[in-house]
Design an enzyme around this catalytic site. Sequence first.
Site, PDB file in Angstrom:
ATOM      1  N   ASP A   1       0.852  -1.198   0.000  1.00 34.57           N
ATOM      2  CA  ASP A   1       0.000   0.000   0.000  1.00 34.57           C
ATOM      3  C   ASP A   1       0.881   1.239   0.000  1.00 34.57           C
ATOM      4  O   ASP A   1       1.981   1.232   0.568  1.00 34.57           O
ATOM      5  CB  ASP A   1      -0.897  -0.004   1.249  1.00 34.57           C
ATOM      6  CG  ASP A   1      -2.147   0.842   1.072  1.00 34.57           C
ATOM      7  OD1 ASP A   1      -3.249   0.276   1.064  1.00 34.57           O
ATOM      8  OD2 ASP A   1      -2.023   2.083   0.926  1.00 34.57           O
TER       9      ASP A   1
ATOM     10  N   GLN B   1      -6.741  -5.033  -4.241  1.00 37.18           N
ATOM     11  CA  GLN B   1      -7.751  -4.039  -3.844  1.00 37.18           C
ATOM     12  C   GLN B   1      -7.297  -2.610  -4.122  1.00 37.18           C
ATOM     13  O   GLN B   1      -8.114  -1.687  -4.100  1.00 37.18           O
ATOM     14  CB  GLN B   1      -8.060  -4.138  -2.327  1.00 37.18           C
ATOM     15  CG  GLN B   1      -8.296  -5.540  -1.819  1.00 37.18           C
ATOM     16  CD  GLN B   1      -9.452  -6.229  -2.477  1.00 37.18           C
ATOM     17  OE1 GLN B   1     -10.548  -5.651  -2.560  1.00 37.18           O
ATOM     18  NE2 GLN B   1      -9.247  -7.438  -2.962  1.00 37.18           N
TER      19      GLN B   1
ATOM     20  N   TYR C   1     -14.233   6.490 -13.165  1.00 38.65           N
ATOM     21  CA  TYR C   1     -13.989   5.376 -12.222  1.00 38.65           C
ATOM     22  C   TYR C   1     -14.533   4.075 -12.803  1.00 38.65           C
ATOM     23  O   TYR C   1     -13.843   3.041 -12.819  1.00 38.65           O
ATOM     24  CB  TYR C   1     -14.651   5.689 -10.869  1.00 38.65           C
ATOM     25  CG  TYR C   1     -14.648   4.503  -9.924  1.00 38.65           C
ATOM     26  CD1 TYR C   1     -13.470   4.049  -9.333  1.00 38.65           C
ATOM     27  CD2 TYR C   1     -15.835   3.831  -9.607  1.00 38.65           C
ATOM     28  CE1 TYR C   1     -13.457   2.962  -8.469  1.00 38.65           C
ATOM     29  CE2 TYR C   1     -15.836   2.744  -8.742  1.00 38.65           C
ATOM     30  CZ  TYR C   1     -14.641   2.307  -8.174  1.00 38.65           C
ATOM     31  OH  TYR C   1     -14.642   1.223  -7.323  1.00 38.65           O
TER      32      TYR C   1
ATOM     33  N   ARG D   1     -25.793  13.712  -7.425  1.00 37.84           N
ATOM     34  CA  ARG D   1     -24.383  13.689  -7.820  1.00 37.84           C
ATOM     35  C   ARG D   1     -24.257  13.188  -9.256  1.00 37.84           C
ATOM     36  O   ARG D   1     -24.906  12.218  -9.641  1.00 37.84           O
ATOM     37  CB  ARG D   1     -23.595  12.759  -6.902  1.00 37.84           C
ATOM     38  CG  ARG D   1     -23.378  13.335  -5.540  1.00 37.84           C
ATOM     39  CD  ARG D   1     -22.332  12.601  -4.766  1.00 37.84           C
ATOM     40  NE  ARG D   1     -22.292  11.172  -5.029  1.00 37.84           N
ATOM     41  CZ  ARG D   1     -21.546  10.319  -4.362  1.00 37.84           C
ATOM     42  NH1 ARG D   1     -20.789  10.749  -3.392  1.00 37.84           N
ATOM     43  NH2 ARG D   1     -21.542   9.036  -4.635  1.00 37.84           N
TER      44      ARG D   1
HETATM   45  N1  LIG Z   1     -15.952   0.164  -0.746  1.00 33.90           N
HETATM   46  C1  LIG Z   1     -16.815  -0.110  -1.712  1.00 33.90           C
HETATM   47  O1  LIG Z   1     -18.030   0.006  -1.542  1.00 33.90           O
HETATM   48  C2  LIG Z   1     -16.318  -0.608  -3.056  1.00 33.90           C
HETATM   49  C3  LIG Z   1     -17.279  -0.890  -4.048  1.00 33.90           C
HETATM   50  C4  LIG Z   1     -16.838  -1.335  -5.291  1.00 33.90           C
HETATM   51  C5  LIG Z   1     -15.477  -1.528  -5.505  1.00 33.90           C
HETATM   52  N2  LIG Z   1     -14.583  -1.229  -4.533  1.00 33.90           N
HETATM   53  C6  LIG Z   1     -13.157  -1.440  -4.809  1.00 33.90           C
HETATM   54  O2  LIG Z   1     -12.588  -2.178  -3.729  1.00 33.90           O
HETATM   55  C7  LIG Z   1     -11.228  -1.801  -3.548  1.00 33.90           C
HETATM   56  C8  LIG Z   1     -10.980  -1.423  -2.110  1.00 33.90           C
HETATM   57  O3  LIG Z   1     -11.823  -0.325  -1.783  1.00 33.90           O
HETATM   58  P1  LIG Z   1     -11.882   0.320  -0.321  1.00 33.90           P
HETATM   59  O4  LIG Z   1     -13.277   0.762  -0.104  1.00 33.90           O
HETATM   60  O5  LIG Z   1     -11.228  -0.566   0.647  1.00 33.90           O
HETATM   61  O6  LIG Z   1     -10.998   1.637  -0.567  1.00 33.90           O
HETATM   62  P2  LIG Z   1      -9.844   2.272   0.341  1.00 33.90           P
HETATM   63  O7  LIG Z   1      -9.560   3.624  -0.231  1.00 33.90           O
HETATM   64  O8  LIG Z   1     -10.198   2.185   1.788  1.00 33.90           O
HETATM   65  O9  LIG Z   1      -8.626   1.299   0.048  1.00 33.90           O
HETATM   66  C9  LIG Z   1      -7.850   1.353  -1.111  1.00 33.90           C
HETATM   67  C10 LIG Z   1      -6.399   1.204  -0.682  1.00 33.90           C
HETATM   68  O10 LIG Z   1      -5.572   1.169  -1.858  1.00 33.90           O
HETATM   69  C11 LIG Z   1      -4.425   1.959  -1.606  1.00 33.90           C
HETATM   70  N3  LIG Z   1      -3.917   2.438  -2.912  1.00 33.90           N
HETATM   71  C12 LIG Z   1      -4.560   3.225  -3.800  1.00 33.90           C
HETATM   72  N4  LIG Z   1      -3.766   3.460  -4.868  1.00 33.90           N
HETATM   73  C13 LIG Z   1      -2.602   2.789  -4.635  1.00 33.90           C
HETATM   74  C14 LIG Z   1      -1.398   2.646  -5.356  1.00 33.90           C
HETATM   75  N5  LIG Z   1      -1.193   3.274  -6.523  1.00 33.90           N
HETATM   76  N6  LIG Z   1      -0.402   1.868  -4.845  1.00 33.90           N
HETATM   77  C15 LIG Z   1      -0.582   1.234  -3.649  1.00 33.90           C
HETATM   78  N7  LIG Z   1      -1.713   1.358  -2.902  1.00 33.90           N
HETATM   79  C16 LIG Z   1      -2.703   2.132  -3.397  1.00 33.90           C
HETATM   80  C17 LIG Z   1      -4.893   3.097  -0.730  1.00 33.90           C
HETATM   81  O11 LIG Z   1      -3.857   3.718   0.004  1.00 33.90           O
HETATM   82  C18 LIG Z   1      -5.890   2.358   0.175  1.00 33.90           C
HETATM   83  O12 LIG Z   1      -5.259   1.859   1.339  1.00 33.90           O
HETATM   84  C19 LIG Z   1     -10.954  -0.709  -4.566  1.00 33.90           C
HETATM   85  O13 LIG Z   1     -10.392  -1.286  -5.712  1.00 33.90           O
HETATM   86  C20 LIG Z   1     -12.336  -0.161  -4.874  1.00 33.90           C
HETATM   87  O14 LIG Z   1     -12.405   0.433  -6.147  1.00 33.90           O
HETATM   88  C21 LIG Z   1     -14.975  -0.768  -3.310  1.00 33.90           C
END
Ligand SMILES: NC(=O)c1ccc[n+]([C@@H]2O[C@H](COP(=O)([O-])OP(=O)(O)OC[C@H]3O[C@@H](n4cnc5c(N)ncnc54)[C@H](O)[C@@H]3O)[C@@H](O)[C@H]2O)c1
Length: 324
Positions: free
Chosen positions: A42, A87, A155, A283
Amino acid sequence: MRYQDLKFDYSTKFLVTGGAGFIGSNLCEAILNLGCQVRCLDDFSTGKEENVKPFLENSRYEFIKGDIKNLDICLEACKDVDYVLHQAAWGSVPRSIEMPLFYCANNITGTLNMLEACKENRVKKFVYASSSSVYGDEPHLPKKEGVEGNRLSPYAVTKFCDEEWAKQYTLHYNLPTIGLRYFNVFGRRQDPNGAYAAVIPKFIKQLLSGESPVINGNGKQSRDFTYIENVIEANLKACLSSSEADGQVFNIAYGGREYLNDIYWNISKALNLNIEPIYGPERKGDIKHSNADISKARKFLGYEPEWDFKRGIEAAIEWYKENL
Ligand SMILES: NC(=O)c1ccc[n+]([C@@H]2O[C@H](COP(=O)([O-])OP(=O)(O)OC[C@H]3O[C@@H](n4cnc5c(N)ncnc54)[C@H](O)[C@@H]3O)[C@@H](O)[C@H]2O)c1
Protein backbone atom coordinates in the site's frame (compact mmCIF):
# COMPACT_ATOMS: atom_id res chain seq x y z
CA MET A 1 -19.39 -23.21 3.92
CA ARG A 2 -18.22 -20.36 6.18
CA TYR A 3 -14.94 -18.82 5.04
CA GLN A 4 -13.49 -19.48 8.50
CA ASP A 5 -13.73 -23.21 7.72
CA LEU A 6 -11.92 -23.05 4.37
CA LYS A 7 -8.81 -25.22 4.28
CA PHE A 8 -5.66 -23.32 3.35
CA ASP A 9 -2.28 -24.76 4.22
CA TYR A 10 -0.59 -22.61 6.90
CA SER A 11 2.32 -21.99 4.52
CA THR A 12 -0.03 -20.32 2.02
CA LYS A 13 1.06 -16.77 1.27
CA PHE A 14 -1.33 -14.04 0.16
CA LEU A 15 -0.55 -10.59 -1.17
CA VAL A 16 -3.21 -7.98 -0.45
CA THR A 17 -2.75 -4.74 -2.39
CA GLY A 18 -4.50 -1.78 -0.81
CA GLY A 19 -4.19 -3.56 2.54
CA ALA A 20 -4.11 -0.28 4.48
CA GLY A 21 -7.59 0.53 3.23
CA PHE A 22 -11.04 -0.53 4.37
CA ILE A 23 -11.54 -3.79 2.48
CA GLY A 24 -7.84 -4.70 2.24
CA SER A 25 -7.20 -4.40 5.99
CA ASN A 26 -10.20 -6.62 6.71
CA LEU A 27 -8.83 -9.18 4.25
CA CYS A 28 -5.41 -9.13 5.93
CA GLU A 29 -7.03 -9.68 9.32
CA ALA A 30 -9.13 -12.61 8.05
CA ILE A 31 -6.07 -14.25 6.46
CA LEU A 32 -4.09 -13.94 9.71
CA ASN A 33 -7.06 -15.46 11.57
CA LEU A 34 -6.93 -18.43 9.18
CA GLY A 35 -3.30 -18.99 10.23
CA CYS A 36 -1.79 -18.11 6.83
CA GLN A 37 0.88 -15.58 5.76
CA VAL A 38 0.01 -12.20 4.32
CA ARG A 39 2.01 -9.46 2.65
CA CYS A 40 0.37 -6.07 2.27
CA LEU A 41 1.31 -3.55 -0.40
CA ASP A 42 0.00 0.00 0.00
CA ASP A 43 1.18 3.55 -0.65
CA PHE A 44 -1.09 5.12 2.02
CA SER A 45 -2.61 7.38 -0.63
CA THR A 46 -6.11 6.83 0.80
CA GLY A 47 -5.30 4.09 3.33
CA LYS A 48 -4.23 4.66 6.91
CA GLU A 49 -1.34 3.56 9.11
CA GLU A 50 -3.79 2.78 11.91
CA ASN A 51 -5.28 0.02 9.69
CA VAL A 52 -1.86 -1.64 9.45
CA LYS A 53 -0.52 -1.08 12.97
CA PRO A 54 -2.41 -3.89 14.75
CA PHE A 55 -0.79 -6.50 12.48
CA LEU A 56 2.84 -5.29 12.38
CA GLU A 57 3.84 -7.37 15.42
CA ASN A 58 2.55 -10.57 13.80
CA SER A 59 5.39 -12.61 12.26
CA ARG A 60 3.01 -13.85 9.53
CA TYR A 61 2.37 -10.26 8.38
CA GLU A 62 4.67 -8.22 6.18
CA PHE A 63 4.14 -4.66 5.01
CA ILE A 64 5.61 -3.06 1.90
CA LYS A 65 5.05 0.65 1.40
CA GLY A 66 4.92 1.09 -2.34
CA ASP A 67 2.95 2.23 -5.35
CA ILE A 68 1.40 -0.19 -7.86
CA LYS A 69 2.19 2.32 -10.61
CA ASN A 70 5.78 1.08 -10.23
CA LEU A 71 6.20 -2.30 -11.99
CA ASP A 72 9.41 -3.17 -10.09
CA ILE A 73 7.60 -2.84 -6.78
CA CYS A 74 4.77 -5.06 -8.03
CA LEU A 75 7.29 -7.70 -9.18
CA GLU A 76 8.99 -7.64 -5.79
CA ALA A 77 5.69 -7.81 -3.88
CA CYS A 78 4.50 -10.86 -5.86
CA LYS A 79 7.59 -12.98 -5.11
CA ASP A 80 6.75 -16.36 -3.52
CA VAL A 81 3.08 -15.47 -3.31
CA ASP A 82 0.30 -18.04 -3.87
CA TYR A 83 -2.75 -15.77 -4.13
CA VAL A 84 -3.14 -12.07 -4.84
CA LEU A 85 -6.17 -10.13 -3.61
CA HIS A 86 -5.84 -6.88 -5.53
CA GLN A 87 -7.75 -4.04 -3.84
CA ALA A 88 -5.47 -1.04 -4.45
CA ALA A 89 -7.30 1.64 -6.43
CA TRP A 90 -8.85 5.03 -5.90
CA GLY A 91 -12.62 4.92 -5.44
CA SER A 92 -15.26 7.67 -5.70
CA VAL A 93 -17.25 8.52 -8.80
CA PRO A 94 -17.21 12.36 -8.35
CA ARG A 95 -13.45 12.47 -7.66
CA SER A 96 -12.77 10.42 -10.80
CA ILE A 97 -14.67 13.01 -12.88
CA GLU A 98 -12.28 15.65 -11.50
CA MET A 99 -9.05 13.67 -12.13
CA PRO A 100 -9.42 11.29 -15.10
CA LEU A 101 -5.69 11.08 -15.90
CA PHE A 102 -4.77 10.06 -12.39
CA TYR A 103 -7.53 7.42 -12.34
CA CYS A 104 -6.27 5.95 -15.58
CA ALA A 105 -2.69 5.72 -14.29
CA ASN A 106 -3.58 4.50 -10.82
CA ASN A 107 -6.47 2.13 -11.43
CA ILE A 108 -5.72 0.84 -14.94
CA THR A 109 -1.92 0.96 -15.33
CA GLY A 110 -1.54 -0.05 -11.68
CA THR A 111 -3.71 -3.12 -12.24
CA LEU A 112 -1.87 -3.95 -15.45
CA ASN A 113 1.43 -3.84 -13.53
CA MET A 114 -0.04 -6.23 -10.98
CA LEU A 115 -1.25 -8.60 -13.71
CA GLU A 116 2.20 -8.59 -15.28
CA ALA A 117 3.89 -9.21 -11.92
CA CYS A 118 1.50 -12.10 -11.16
CA LYS A 119 2.18 -13.64 -14.56
CA GLU A 120 5.97 -13.40 -14.06
CA ASN A 121 5.71 -14.92 -10.57
CA ARG A 122 3.25 -17.65 -11.62
CA VAL A 123 0.67 -16.69 -9.00
CA LYS A 124 -2.09 -19.32 -8.53
CA LYS A 125 -5.01 -16.83 -8.69
CA PHE A 126 -5.31 -13.12 -9.19
CA VAL A 127 -8.53 -12.06 -7.48
CA TYR A 128 -9.31 -8.38 -8.02
CA ALA A 129 -11.82 -5.74 -6.95
CA SER A 130 -14.12 -4.58 -9.70
CA SER A 131 -17.29 -2.62 -9.09
CA SER A 132 -21.05 -2.53 -9.71
CA SER A 133 -20.40 0.81 -11.42
CA VAL A 134 -19.48 -1.10 -14.60
CA TYR A 135 -23.23 -1.65 -15.17
CA GLY A 136 -23.56 2.09 -15.87
CA ASP A 137 -26.89 3.15 -17.33
CA GLU A 138 -28.23 -0.37 -17.93
CA PRO A 139 -31.72 -0.01 -16.38
CA HIS A 140 -32.71 -3.60 -15.63
CA LEU A 141 -32.72 -5.02 -12.14
CA PRO A 142 -31.27 -7.20 -10.81
CA LYS A 143 -27.91 -6.57 -12.47
CA LYS A 144 -26.59 -9.63 -14.22
CA GLU A 145 -23.07 -10.27 -15.48
CA GLY A 146 -23.01 -9.89 -19.27
CA VAL A 147 -25.76 -7.23 -19.37
CA GLU A 148 -23.89 -3.94 -19.00
CA GLY A 149 -24.76 -0.46 -20.25
CA ASN A 150 -22.65 2.64 -20.87
CA ARG A 151 -20.25 3.53 -18.09
CA LEU A 152 -21.20 6.82 -16.36
CA SER A 153 -17.85 7.86 -14.85
CA PRO A 154 -14.08 7.59 -15.35
CA TYR A 155 -13.99 5.38 -12.22
CA ALA A 156 -16.40 2.90 -13.86
CA VAL A 157 -14.29 2.97 -17.04
CA THR A 158 -11.16 2.06 -15.04
CA LYS A 159 -12.89 -0.94 -13.46
CA PHE A 160 -14.27 -2.08 -16.81
CA CYS A 161 -10.79 -1.81 -18.40
CA ASP A 162 -9.32 -3.80 -15.51
CA GLU A 163 -11.79 -6.58 -16.24
CA GLU A 164 -10.84 -6.59 -19.92
CA TRP A 165 -7.10 -6.67 -19.13
CA ALA A 166 -7.55 -9.47 -16.60
CA LYS A 167 -9.37 -11.54 -19.24
CA GLN A 168 -6.44 -11.04 -21.63
CA TYR A 169 -4.01 -12.33 -19.02
CA THR A 170 -6.10 -15.45 -18.52
CA LEU A 171 -6.51 -15.93 -22.27
CA HIS A 172 -2.94 -15.41 -23.42
CA TYR A 173 -0.72 -15.99 -20.39
CA ASN A 174 -2.58 -18.69 -18.41
CA LEU A 175 -2.94 -16.43 -15.38
CA PRO A 176 -6.11 -17.46 -13.50
CA THR A 177 -8.01 -14.22 -12.78
CA ILE A 178 -11.31 -13.67 -10.97
CA GLY A 179 -13.07 -10.28 -10.98
CA LEU A 180 -15.35 -9.43 -8.07
CA ARG A 181 -17.88 -6.71 -8.79
CA TYR A 182 -18.49 -5.31 -5.31
CA PHE A 183 -21.80 -3.56 -4.63
CA ASN A 184 -21.50 -0.76 -2.01
CA VAL A 185 -19.50 -2.45 0.71
CA PHE A 186 -19.77 -1.23 4.31
CA GLY A 187 -18.48 -2.18 7.76
CA ARG A 188 -15.69 -1.69 10.31
CA ARG A 189 -12.74 0.54 9.33
CA GLN A 190 -14.48 2.21 6.36
CA ASP A 191 -13.32 5.83 6.39
CA PRO A 192 -16.12 8.20 7.51
CA ASN A 193 -14.12 11.36 6.75
CA GLY A 194 -13.72 13.65 3.77
CA ALA A 195 -15.77 14.81 0.83
CA TYR A 196 -15.60 11.42 -0.88
CA ALA A 197 -16.55 9.21 2.08
CA ALA A 198 -19.19 6.49 1.58
CA VAL A 199 -22.67 7.26 2.92
CA ILE A 200 -23.01 4.73 5.72
CA PRO A 201 -19.91 5.66 7.77
CA LYS A 202 -20.50 9.32 6.94
CA PHE A 203 -24.10 9.24 8.23
CA ILE A 204 -23.07 7.39 11.40
CA LYS A 205 -20.22 9.77 12.17
CA GLN A 206 -22.21 12.93 11.46
CA LEU A 207 -25.20 11.75 13.49
CA LEU A 208 -22.96 10.76 16.41
CA SER A 209 -21.46 14.26 16.37
CA GLY A 210 -24.89 15.93 16.23
CA GLU A 211 -24.55 17.17 12.63
CA SER A 212 -27.29 16.97 9.98
CA PRO A 213 -26.05 14.69 7.19
CA VAL A 214 -26.61 15.65 3.56
CA ILE A 215 -28.49 13.20 1.33
CA ASN A 216 -27.67 13.79 -2.35
CA GLY A 217 -30.85 13.76 -4.43
CA ASN A 218 -34.23 12.81 -2.94
CA GLY A 219 -32.96 9.76 -1.02
CA LYS A 220 -35.10 7.43 -3.11
CA GLN A 221 -32.08 5.84 -4.76
CA SER A 222 -31.46 2.22 -3.78
CA ARG A 223 -28.36 0.11 -3.39
CA ASP A 224 -27.45 -3.49 -2.64
CA PHE A 225 -25.40 -2.58 0.45
CA THR A 226 -23.03 -5.43 1.24
CA TYR A 227 -21.45 -6.13 4.60
CA ILE A 228 -17.67 -6.61 4.68
CA GLU A 229 -17.86 -10.22 5.92
CA ASN A 230 -19.55 -11.25 2.66
CA VAL A 231 -16.74 -9.63 0.67
CA ILE A 232 -14.09 -11.49 2.67
CA GLU A 233 -15.94 -14.74 1.98
CA ALA A 234 -16.03 -14.02 -1.76
CA ASN A 235 -12.30 -13.27 -1.95
CA LEU A 236 -11.21 -16.37 -0.08
CA LYS A 237 -13.59 -18.68 -1.91
CA ALA A 238 -12.47 -17.19 -5.24
CA CYS A 239 -8.90 -18.30 -4.45
CA LEU A 240 -10.06 -21.90 -4.18
CA SER A 241 -12.50 -21.85 -7.09
CA SER A 242 -12.11 -24.28 -9.98
CA SER A 243 -10.52 -23.22 -13.25
CA GLU A 244 -14.03 -22.97 -14.77
CA ALA A 245 -14.31 -19.57 -13.05
CA ASP A 246 -11.04 -18.20 -14.44
CA GLY A 247 -11.22 -15.11 -16.63
CA GLN A 248 -14.72 -14.33 -15.39
CA VAL A 249 -16.41 -11.61 -13.32
CA PHE A 250 -18.92 -12.08 -10.50
CA ASN A 251 -21.39 -9.85 -8.68
CA ILE A 252 -20.58 -9.71 -4.99
CA ALA A 253 -23.47 -8.37 -2.94
CA TYR A 254 -26.13 -9.66 -0.58
CA GLY A 255 -28.84 -9.55 -3.24
CA GLY A 256 -31.01 -7.05 -1.32
CA ARG A 257 -32.16 -3.51 -2.00
CA GLU A 258 -32.03 -0.69 0.53
CA TYR A 259 -33.26 2.88 -0.01
CA LEU A 260 -31.08 5.73 1.17
CA ASN A 261 -33.88 7.43 3.15
CA ASP A 262 -34.65 4.17 4.98
CA ILE A 263 -30.99 3.62 5.78
CA TYR A 264 -30.74 7.12 7.14
CA TRP A 265 -33.72 6.73 9.46
CA ASN A 266 -32.68 3.21 10.54
CA ILE A 267 -29.28 4.51 11.60
CA SER A 268 -30.89 7.47 13.41
CA LYS A 269 -33.25 5.11 15.21
CA ALA A 270 -30.44 2.76 16.23
CA LEU A 271 -28.58 5.77 17.67
CA ASN A 272 -31.75 7.07 19.40
CA LEU A 273 -31.53 10.34 17.48
CA ASN A 274 -34.08 12.32 15.55
CA ILE A 275 -32.11 14.69 13.32
CA GLU A 276 -33.62 15.74 9.97
CA PRO A 277 -31.24 15.26 7.02
CA ILE A 278 -30.50 18.04 4.53
CA TYR A 279 -31.35 17.18 0.91
CA GLY A 280 -28.63 18.29 -1.53
CA PRO A 281 -28.23 18.14 -5.31
CA GLU A 282 -27.94 14.81 -7.14
CA ARG A 283 -24.38 13.69 -7.82
CA LYS A 284 -23.13 13.48 -11.39
CA GLY A 285 -22.35 9.97 -12.58
CA ASP A 286 -24.43 8.28 -9.87
CA ILE A 287 -26.58 5.28 -10.69
CA LYS A 288 -30.22 5.49 -9.48
CA HIS A 289 -30.80 1.91 -8.45
CA SER A 290 -28.60 -1.08 -7.98
CA ASN A 291 -29.39 -4.61 -6.94
CA ALA A 292 -27.40 -7.72 -7.80
CA ASP A 293 -28.20 -11.14 -9.11
CA ILE A 294 -25.63 -13.22 -7.21
CA SER A 295 -26.48 -16.59 -8.73
CA LYS A 296 -23.29 -16.74 -10.80
CA ALA A 297 -21.05 -16.29 -7.73
CA ARG A 298 -23.13 -18.89 -5.87
CA LYS A 299 -22.66 -21.37 -8.69
CA PHE A 300 -18.98 -20.87 -9.54
CA LEU A 301 -17.48 -19.68 -6.26
CA GLY A 302 -19.78 -21.37 -3.75
CA TYR A 303 -20.55 -17.86 -2.42
CA GLU A 304 -23.31 -17.97 0.23
CA PRO A 305 -23.41 -14.54 1.92
CA GLU A 306 -24.32 -14.92 5.57
CA TRP A 307 -24.70 -11.29 6.57
CA ASP A 308 -27.89 -9.52 5.52
CA PHE A 309 -28.11 -5.74 5.64
CA LYS A 310 -29.82 -5.57 9.03
CA ARG A 311 -27.23 -7.71 10.78
CA GLY A 312 -24.40 -5.89 9.03
CA ILE A 313 -25.61 -2.37 9.84
CA GLU A 314 -26.09 -3.29 13.51
CA ALA A 315 -22.51 -4.60 13.68
CA ALA A 316 -21.17 -1.53 11.84
CA ILE A 317 -22.98 0.92 14.15
CA GLU A 318 -21.63 -0.89 17.22
CA TRP A 319 -18.09 -0.71 15.80
CA TYR A 320 -18.30 3.03 15.05
CA LYS A 321 -19.78 3.74 18.50
CA GLU A 322 -16.67 2.18 20.05
CA ASN A 323 -14.06 3.36 17.56
CA LEU A 324 -14.92 6.92 16.50
N1 LIG B 1 -15.95 0.16 -0.75
C1 LIG B 1 -16.82 -0.11 -1.71
O1 LIG B 1 -18.03 0.01 -1.54
C2 LIG B 1 -16.32 -0.61 -3.06
C3 LIG B 1 -17.28 -0.89 -4.05
C4 LIG B 1 -16.84 -1.34 -5.29
C5 LIG B 1 -15.48 -1.53 -5.50
N2 LIG B 1 -14.58 -1.23 -4.53
C6 LIG B 1 -13.16 -1.44 -4.81
O2 LIG B 1 -12.59 -2.18 -3.73
C7 LIG B 1 -11.23 -1.80 -3.55
C8 LIG B 1 -10.98 -1.42 -2.11
O3 LIG B 1 -11.82 -0.32 -1.78
P1 LIG B 1 -11.88 0.32 -0.32
O4 LIG B 1 -13.28 0.76 -0.10
O5 LIG B 1 -11.23 -0.57 0.65
O6 LIG B 1 -11.00 1.64 -0.57
P2 LIG B 1 -9.84 2.27 0.34
O7 LIG B 1 -9.56 3.62 -0.23
O8 LIG B 1 -10.20 2.18 1.79
O9 LIG B 1 -8.63 1.30 0.05
C9 LIG B 1 -7.85 1.35 -1.11
C10 LIG B 1 -6.40 1.20 -0.68
O10 LIG B 1 -5.57 1.17 -1.86
C11 LIG B 1 -4.42 1.96 -1.61
N3 LIG B 1 -3.92 2.44 -2.91
C12 LIG B 1 -4.56 3.23 -3.80
N4 LIG B 1 -3.77 3.46 -4.87
C13 LIG B 1 -2.60 2.79 -4.64
C14 LIG B 1 -1.40 2.65 -5.36
N5 LIG B 1 -1.19 3.27 -6.52
N6 LIG B 1 -0.40 1.87 -4.84
C15 LIG B 1 -0.58 1.23 -3.65
N7 LIG B 1 -1.71 1.36 -2.90
C16 LIG B 1 -2.70 2.13 -3.40
C17 LIG B 1 -4.89 3.10 -0.73
O11 LIG B 1 -3.86 3.72 0.00
C18 LIG B 1 -5.89 2.36 0.18
O12 LIG B 1 -5.26 1.86 1.34
C19 LIG B 1 -10.95 -0.71 -4.57
O13 LIG B 1 -10.39 -1.29 -5.71
C20 LIG B 1 -12.34 -0.16 -4.87
O14 LIG B 1 -12.41 0.43 -6.15
C21 LIG B 1 -14.97 -0.77 -3.31
